[in-house]
Design a protein around this motif. Structure first.
Motif, PDB file in Angstrom:
ATOM      1  N   GLU A   1      15.528  -8.192  49.842  1.00 24.55           N
ATOM      2  CA  GLU A   1      16.750  -8.686  49.189  1.00 24.55           C
ATOM      3  C   GLU A   1      17.844  -8.889  50.240  1.00 24.55           C
ATOM      4  O   GLU A   1      18.572  -9.883  50.209  1.00 24.55           O
ATOM      5  CB  GLU A   1      17.215  -7.691  48.131  1.00 24.55           C
ATOM      6  N   GLN A   2      17.938  -7.963  51.156  1.00 30.29           N
ATOM      7  CA  GLN A   2      18.942  -8.061  52.213  1.00 30.29           C
ATOM      8  C   GLN A   2      18.688  -9.286  53.095  1.00 30.29           C
ATOM      9  O   GLN A   2      19.615  -9.992  53.477  1.00 30.29           O
ATOM     10  CB  GLN A   2      18.916  -6.805  53.074  1.00 30.29           C
TER      11      GLN A   2
ATOM     12  N   TYR B   1      18.676  -1.259  47.654  1.00 36.35           N
ATOM     13  CA  TYR B   1      18.162  -2.621  47.543  1.00 36.35           C
ATOM     14  C   TYR B   1      17.003  -2.777  48.520  1.00 36.35           C
ATOM     15  O   TYR B   1      17.049  -2.262  49.640  1.00 36.35           O
ATOM     16  CB  TYR B   1      19.246  -3.647  47.885  1.00 36.35           C
TER      17      TYR B   1
ATOM     18  N   SER C   1      24.272 -12.938  48.306  1.00 34.79           N
ATOM     19  CA  SER C   1      24.397 -12.177  47.060  1.00 34.79           C
ATOM     20  C   SER C   1      24.376 -10.677  47.332  1.00 34.79           C
ATOM     21  O   SER C   1      25.072  -9.907  46.666  1.00 34.79           O
ATOM     22  CB  SER C   1      23.276 -12.545  46.092  1.00 34.79           C
ATOM     23  N   TYR C   2      23.602 -10.263  48.297  1.00 37.19           N
ATOM     24  CA  TYR C   2      23.564  -8.852  48.695  1.00 37.19           C
ATOM     25  C   TYR C   2      24.951  -8.410  49.172  1.00 37.19           C
ATOM     26  O   TYR C   2      25.472  -7.380  48.739  1.00 37.19           O
ATOM     27  CB  TYR C   2      22.509  -8.645  49.781  1.00 37.19           C
TER      28      TYR C   2
ATOM     29  N   ALA D   1      27.351  -8.175  46.234  1.00 31.12           N
ATOM     30  CA  ALA D   1      27.098  -6.966  45.440  1.00 31.12           C
ATOM     31  C   ALA D   1      27.705  -5.747  46.113  1.00 31.12           C
ATOM     32  O   ALA D   1      28.337  -4.911  45.450  1.00 31.12           O
ATOM     33  CB  ALA D   1      25.603  -6.774  45.224  1.00 31.12           C
ATOM     34  N   LEU D   2      27.546  -5.633  47.405  1.00 30.74           N
ATOM     35  CA  LEU D   2      28.118  -4.492  48.128  1.00 30.74           C
ATOM     36  C   LEU D   2      29.646  -4.512  48.080  1.00 30.74           C
ATOM     37  O   LEU D   2      30.276  -3.457  47.976  1.00 30.74           O
ATOM     38  CB  LEU D   2      27.641  -4.475  49.581  1.00 30.74           C
TER      39      LEU D   2
ATOM     40  N   ASN E   1      18.340 -12.852  50.532  1.00 34.02           N
ATOM     41  CA  ASN E   1      19.447 -13.172  49.642  1.00 34.02           C
ATOM     42  C   ASN E   1      20.725 -12.524  50.176  1.00 34.02           C
ATOM     43  O   ASN E   1      21.440 -11.837  49.469  1.00 34.02           O
ATOM     44  CB  ASN E   1      19.109 -12.666  48.231  1.00 34.02           C
ATOM     45  N   ALA E   2      20.992 -12.782  51.452  1.00 29.52           N
ATOM     46  CA  ALA E   2      22.076 -12.091  52.156  1.00 29.52           C
ATOM     47  C   ALA E   2      23.440 -12.304  51.515  1.00 29.52           C
ATOM     48  O   ALA E   2      24.235 -11.359  51.417  1.00 29.52           O
ATOM     49  CB  ALA E   2      22.100 -12.539  53.621  1.00 29.52           C
TER      50      ALA E   2
ATOM     51  N   ASP F   1      25.383   0.439  50.096  1.00 27.99           N
ATOM     52  CA  ASP F   1      23.996   0.463  49.608  1.00 27.99           C
ATOM     53  C   ASP F   1      23.361   1.783  50.048  1.00 27.99           C
ATOM     54  O   ASP F   1      22.634   1.848  51.026  1.00 27.99           O
ATOM     55  CB  ASP F   1      23.234  -0.734  50.173  1.00 27.99           C
TER      56      ASP F   1
END
Length: 176
Positions: free
Chosen positions: A147-148, A143, A154-155, A158-159, A151-152, A165
Motif C-alpha cells: 500500500e505504501q 498498512y 493515498s497512504y 491517510a497518515l 498507493n503512496a 502508521d
C-alpha cells in the motif's frame, strides 16, 4: 425472533463453519442498546441472557457434536452470571462486553473491535522484551508495504488524517 441468512449465491460462505454475524452478537448489541434506553422491546437482562445462550449453542456449529452444550449447562452458567440490573451503565457495559468477548470469541476480529469501541473487558497488556508496542495493547494493524509503495499519495493522505502508521495509532472509532 426472525433472522436473515446469507445469500445462497454467495459461494464464499458455503460449506464453511465461519460465522459472520450471529444471533449471539445481535443479542449482546441489543442488550447494550436496551441498557442505554435505545431499545425498549426487551430488557437488557433478557437480551444479555439470550446472548449467552445463543453463544453457547453456536459452539455445536463450530465444533460439531463435541461442541454441544446442554440447556441445563447453559441455564446453570446464566444463573451463575446474573445480569446486574441495579448497576450503573458502565457496570452493565462491562458485564455485557465481557460476555461478548467470551461468547463471540471465535470471531477474534469482532471481539477486538468491540473491545476498542467499549474498553471491555479490561485487558491487561503483556509486556515482554522487544515488543512492538512497549507493553501496550495495540490499537490497529499497520498498512501493508504494498500500500505504501503502490498507493503512496493515498497512504500519505491517510497518515495526514489519522496520524502515524504504527500499532498504537487509534482508528477513528476507537474511543476507549
Amino acid at each position: 425472533m426472525t433472522y436473515s441468512e446469507p445469500n445462497p449465491k454467495t459461494l464464499l460462505l458455503l460449506n464453511s463453519p465461519r460465522l459472520v454475524f450471529t444471533a449471539a452478537e445481535s443479542y449482546f448489541l441489543l442488550s447494550e442498546a436496551a441498557a442505554r434506553g435505545w431499545y425498549t422491546t426487551a430488557t437488557a437482562e433478557s437480551l444479555y441472557q439470550n446472548g449467552i445462550a445463543a453463544s453457547m449453542r453456536q459452539w455445536s456449529i463450530i465444533a460439531g457434536s463435541a461442541g454441544t452444550i446442554t440447556t441445563t449447562q447453559i441455564n446453570s452458567y446464566i444463573n451463575a452470571h446474573p445480569f446486574n440490573t441495579a448497576g450503573t451503565l458502565d457496570q452493565k457495559m462491562e458485564q455485557i462486553y465481557t460476555q461478548f468477548w467470551v461468547g463471540i470469541f471465535p470471531d477474534a476480529q469482532e471481539v477486538f473491535a468491540s473491545y476498542r469501541r467499549t474498553g471491555y473487558p479490561a485487558l491487561v497488556p503483556n509486556n515482554y522484551v522487544g515488543n512492538a508496542t512497549g507493553g501496550k495493547i495495540f490499537r490497529r494493524m499497520l498498512y501493508p508495504v504494498g500500500e505504501q509503495n503502490l498507493n503512496a499519495a493515498s497512504y500519505a493522505a491517510a497518515l495526514a488524517r489519522q496520524g502515524s502508521d504504527d500499532f498504537l495509532t487509534r482508528i477513528w472509532w476507537d474511543k476507549q
